[in-house]
Scaffold this motif. Structure first.
Motif, short mmCIF file in Angstrom:
data_model
loop_
_atom_site.label_atom_id
_atom_site.label_comp_id
_atom_site.label_asym_id
_atom_site.label_seq_id
_atom_site.Cartn_x
_atom_site.Cartn_y
_atom_site.Cartn_z
N VAL A 1 0.84 -1.20 0.00
CA VAL A 1 0.00 0.00 0.00
C VAL A 1 0.88 1.25 0.00
N GLY A 2 0.56 2.18 -0.91
CA GLY A 2 1.25 3.45 -0.96
C GLY A 2 2.57 3.44 -1.72
N ASP A 3 3.03 2.28 -2.14
CA ASP A 3 4.30 2.15 -2.85
C ASP A 3 4.00 2.00 -4.35
N PHE B 1 -3.45 2.57 -3.72
CA PHE B 1 -3.14 3.99 -3.82
C PHE B 1 -3.90 4.83 -2.79
N ARG B 2 -4.41 4.20 -1.76
CA ARG B 2 -5.19 4.91 -0.73
C ARG B 2 -4.44 6.11 -0.14
N PRO B 3 -3.17 5.98 0.26
CA PRO B 3 -2.49 7.16 0.82
C PRO B 3 -2.42 8.33 -0.17
N GLN B 4 -2.14 8.03 -1.42
CA GLN B 4 -2.07 9.08 -2.44
C GLN B 4 -3.46 9.67 -2.69
N ASP C 1 -5.96 9.77 -0.53
CA ASP C 1 -6.32 10.56 0.65
C ASP C 1 -5.65 11.93 0.64
#
Length: 193
Positions: A85-87, A137-140, A142
């Motif tokens: 996640v997020g990478d 891509f949840r962090p991106q 958000d």
């Protein structure tokens, strides 16, 4: 006196389960080589090293066999697509490796979408890909704010099997270059938000 009988029963159950899985794997191997409608029970039995009667004893019908093979393949695909996640780079490495393994097969399935059984596979597959994008891509997403649905749509397109096909098969690029181009697309989408 019960121990030998228990052992025999367990050995039989293990052998039955192994045969069951071998038959399912045979269906999946065959489905990577030809259209699903072309797969016969004789071919499945031969590939699995068993008889048609054994296949029918396990699954009852060709339809039940195909349905269960779809469930197994779906579980395999979900596991294969697990990504950090997020990478962004890590996620794209996972998805390109997945397409290298199954991309041509998925494209063949998409070409058979008119068949209700195949539609039942590719429909959930499309939803799985969208969820994958949302999760990975949840962090991106958000951090980006704005129109989340638009960003998700764009990321789905940039990471879809058809994007892989256009770069890998139509353009003839190697896997590393394909991954780099997909990375450029995803980065442009996330930066351009």
């Amino acid at each position: 006196m019960d121990a030998p009988r228990t052992y025999t029963m367990r050995a039989r159950a293990d052998a039955k389960a192994a045969t069951h899985l071998r038959v399912l794997r045979a269906v999946l191997e065959l489905s990577e080589e030809k259209m699903t409608i072309e797969i016969t029970l004789d071919e499945v039995a031969s590939r699995a090293g068993t008889s048609v009667q054994t296949v029918l004893r396990h699954f009852g019908s060709r339809d039940n066999l195909l349905d269960e093979a779809v469930r197994l393949a779906s579980a395999d695909v979900e596991e294969e697509r697990r990504a950090p996640v997020g990478d962004v780079a890590g996620a794209l490495a996972v998805i390109v490796a997945h397409y290298e393994r199954r991309g041509d097969y998925v494209l063949r399935l998409l070409g058979q979408e008119h068949d209700p059984r195949i539609a039942a596979v590719v429909g959930p597959g499309k939803l799985l890909h969208r969820r994958w994008v949302e999760d990975v891509f949840r962090p991106q997403l958000d951090a980006a704010g704005g129109d989340r649905d638009t960003l998700i749509d764009l990321l789905v397109v940039a990471t879809d099997v058809y994007a892989w096909k256009l770069l890998r098969r139509d353009r003839g690029l190697d896997a590393a270059t394909t991954q780099a181009r997909m990375h450029a697309l995803v980065t442009a989408i996330l930066v351009g938000k």
